[in-house]
Design a protein around this motif. Structure first.
Motif, short mmCIF file in Angstrom:
data_model
loop_
_atom_site.label_atom_id
_atom_site.label_comp_id
_atom_site.label_asym_id
_atom_site.label_seq_id
_atom_site.Cartn_x
_atom_site.Cartn_y
_atom_site.Cartn_z
N SER A 49 0.80 -1.21 0.00
CA SER A 49 0.00 0.00 0.00
C SER A 49 0.83 1.26 0.00
O SER A 49 1.96 1.27 0.49
N ASP A 50 0.22 2.32 -0.49
CA ASP A 50 0.82 3.63 -0.35
C ASP A 50 0.08 4.41 0.74
O ASP A 50 0.31 5.59 0.93
N GLU A 51 -0.79 3.74 1.46
CA GLU A 51 -1.54 4.34 2.57
C GLU A 51 -0.96 3.87 3.90
O GLU A 51 -1.63 3.27 4.73
N ASP A 52 0.31 4.15 4.11
CA ASP A 52 1.01 3.66 5.29
C ASP A 52 0.35 4.08 6.60
O ASP A 52 0.32 3.31 7.55
N ALA A 53 -0.18 5.29 6.66
CA ALA A 53 -0.77 5.79 7.90
C ALA A 53 -1.94 4.91 8.35
O ALA A 53 -2.12 4.68 9.55
N TYR A 54 -2.72 4.40 7.41
CA TYR A 54 -3.86 3.54 7.75
C TYR A 54 -3.38 2.28 8.46
O TYR A 54 -3.89 1.92 9.52
N ALA A 56 -0.44 1.66 9.87
CA ALA A 56 0.26 2.00 11.12
C ALA A 56 -0.76 2.30 12.22
O ALA A 56 -0.59 1.88 13.36
N LYS A 57 -1.82 3.00 11.87
CA LYS A 57 -2.87 3.35 12.83
C LYS A 57 -3.49 2.11 13.46
O LYS A 57 -3.85 2.11 14.63
N HIS A 58 -3.59 1.04 12.69
CA HIS A 58 -4.19 -0.19 13.18
C HIS A 58 -3.17 -1.14 13.81
O HIS A 58 -3.51 -2.27 14.17
N GLY A 59 -1.94 -0.67 13.93
CA GLY A 59 -0.94 -1.45 14.65
C GLY A 59 -0.25 -2.54 13.85
O GLY A 59 0.43 -3.39 14.42
N TYR A 60 -0.41 -2.53 12.54
CA TYR A 60 0.26 -3.52 11.71
C TYR A 60 1.73 -3.15 11.59
O TYR A 60 2.09 -1.98 11.54
#
Length: 69
Positions: A49-54, A56-60
Motif C-alpha cells: 500500500s501507499d496508505e502507510d498511515a492507515y 500503522a494506525k491499526h498497529g500492523y
C-alpha cells in the motif's frame, strides 16, 4: 472492497483496500482485513500500500515496503 493475491500458500498480499468515503472510519476496512486473516490461516498476510498511515494506525508492523497483517 478488498483484493488479495496469493503465492501458492506461502503468503497472501492485500493489493487493494477501498471503502467508499461516506463509510470510512466505521470499521469496514479493518473488518475486511480481519476476514482475510481468518479465512486464509495460517498463511501470513501482507499489505502492499501507499496508505502507510492507515496500516500503522491499526498497529500492523512494517517490514520493508509492506505491512505484516
Amino acid at each position: 472492497f478488498i483484493r488479495a493475491i496469493s503465492d501458492e500458500g506461502i503468503a497472501l498480499y492485500i493489493s487493494e483496500l477501498y471503502v467508499k468515503e461516506e463509510y470510512r472510519n466505521s470499521g469496514i476496512g479493518h473488518a475486511l482485513i480481519e476476514r482475510i486473516k481468518r479465512d486464509f490461516q495460517p498463511v501470513t498476510v501482507y499489505a502492499l500500500s501507499d496508505e502507510d498511515a492507515y496500516y500503522a494506525k491499526h498497529g500492523y508492523r512494517r517490514i520493508g515496503s509492506v505491512f505484516e497483517i
